[in-house]
Design an enzyme around this catalytic site. Sequence first.
Site, PDB file in Angstrom:
ATOM      1  N   SER A  62       0.834  -1.197   0.000  1.00 47.28           N
ATOM      2  CA  SER A  62       0.000   0.000   0.000  1.00 47.28           C
ATOM      3  C   SER A  62       0.868   1.247   0.000  1.00 47.28           C
ATOM      4  O   SER A  62       1.989   1.246   0.513  1.00 47.28           O
ATOM      5  CB  SER A  62      -0.882   0.030   1.246  1.00 47.28           C
ATOM      6  OG  SER A  62      -1.605  -1.167   1.371  1.00 47.28           O
ATOM      7  N   SER A  63       0.330   2.326  -0.565  1.00 50.39           N
ATOM      8  CA  SER A  63       1.036   3.597  -0.532  1.00 50.39           C
ATOM      9  C   SER A  63       1.163   4.038   0.924  1.00 50.39           C
ATOM     10  O   SER A  63       0.278   3.772   1.743  1.00 50.39           O
ATOM     11  CB  SER A  63       0.249   4.626  -1.344  1.00 50.39           C
ATOM     12  OG  SER A  63      -0.120   5.717  -0.541  1.00 50.39           O
ATOM     13  N   PRO A  64       2.268   4.725   1.261  1.00 50.71           N
ATOM     14  CA  PRO A  64       2.426   5.179   2.653  1.00 50.71           C
ATOM     15  C   PRO A  64       1.285   6.102   3.088  1.00 50.71           C
ATOM     16  O   PRO A  64       0.918   6.110   4.263  1.00 50.71           O
ATOM     17  CB  PRO A  64       3.761   5.933   2.655  1.00 50.71           C
ATOM     18  CG  PRO A  64       4.292   5.891   1.280  1.00 50.71           C
ATOM     19  CD  PRO A  64       3.427   5.047   0.426  1.00 50.71           C
ATOM     20  N   THR A  66      -1.861   5.753   2.166  1.00 52.51           N
ATOM     21  CA  THR A  66      -2.971   4.862   2.527  1.00 52.51           C
ATOM     22  C   THR A  66      -2.719   4.219   3.889  1.00 52.51           C
ATOM     23  O   THR A  66      -3.624   4.122   4.726  1.00 52.51           O
ATOM     24  CB  THR A  66      -3.141   3.765   1.449  1.00 52.51           C
ATOM     25  OG1 THR A  66      -3.306   4.410   0.187  1.00 52.51           O
ATOM     26  CG2 THR A  66      -4.321   2.884   1.730  1.00 52.51           C
ATOM     27  N   VAL A  67      -1.474   3.787   4.111  1.00 52.62           N
ATOM     28  CA  VAL A  67      -1.122   3.182   5.407  1.00 52.62           C
ATOM     29  C   VAL A  67      -1.378   4.196   6.530  1.00 52.62           C
ATOM     30  O   VAL A  67      -1.933   3.861   7.577  1.00 52.62           O
ATOM     31  CB  VAL A  67       0.355   2.714   5.410  1.00 52.62           C
ATOM     32  CG1 VAL A  67       0.774   2.227   6.787  1.00 52.62           C
ATOM     33  CG2 VAL A  67       0.559   1.605   4.372  1.00 52.62           C
TER      34      VAL A  67
END
Length: 211
Positions: A62-64, A66-67
């Site tokens: 996941s993109s940071p 999104t995280v």
Amino acid sequence: MEKIIAAKCKKMAEDIDSVFPLEPKIKKAFEDINRELFVPAGFKHLAYKLDALPMGANQWISSPLTVAKMTQYLNPDGADSVLEIGCGSGYQAAILSRLFRRVFTVERIEKLIVEAKRRFRDLSIYNINARYGDGLLGWPEFAPYDRILFSASASEIPEEIFSQLKEGGVLVAPMEKGGRQIITKFVKRSGRLFSQELEECLFVPTKNGTV
Ligand code: SAH
């Protein structure tokens, strides 16, 4: 952590914070975890971009950003334990390990969980319990959990997962709905789930069974 890498993680935390303001503790977690370690060799130069990246076995880290969103929506403050469904690279679990006393994470692809466990060891993270298995069955031995996070999308919350969430607990999941996915936050009260839809997103789907 090397100085250059620490500076890159700090810059990435700033970039996230500028589009999605972070609570100080969560921002610190992004500064402290070496993102590069979770990214495949050929993609290190893209590790700090706010984009998702391939990680092998046809899956995506996941993109940071999104995280960060999933982490903040979980309301980690004051919670003790969290269960993640879909460990993947382990990056999300590593971030959670800075905010929870105990992290439990399950992955259905064996190769990925073996690599994630190695990363946790390399980073001297000892409060993550990672297991190979079908996360849709949860991890009953250590239930109930204060928080549960789906790192892959779901069409419904299985009964097994619902029963492993503490009363008053929070569950965050990308829910599939009419061809779209929506990050949804659930709170368990009086044995029922109350939901709030937050924003559109894009995750890989959860699948039953293991490979
Ligand atoms: N949190 C991860 C995101 C990984 S993508 C990271 O930070 O890198 C989602 C992951 O969920 C994939 O690795 C996929 O294999 C896993 N997954 C899908 N269905 C699952 C299931 N039923 N149980 C456990 N893991 C599952």
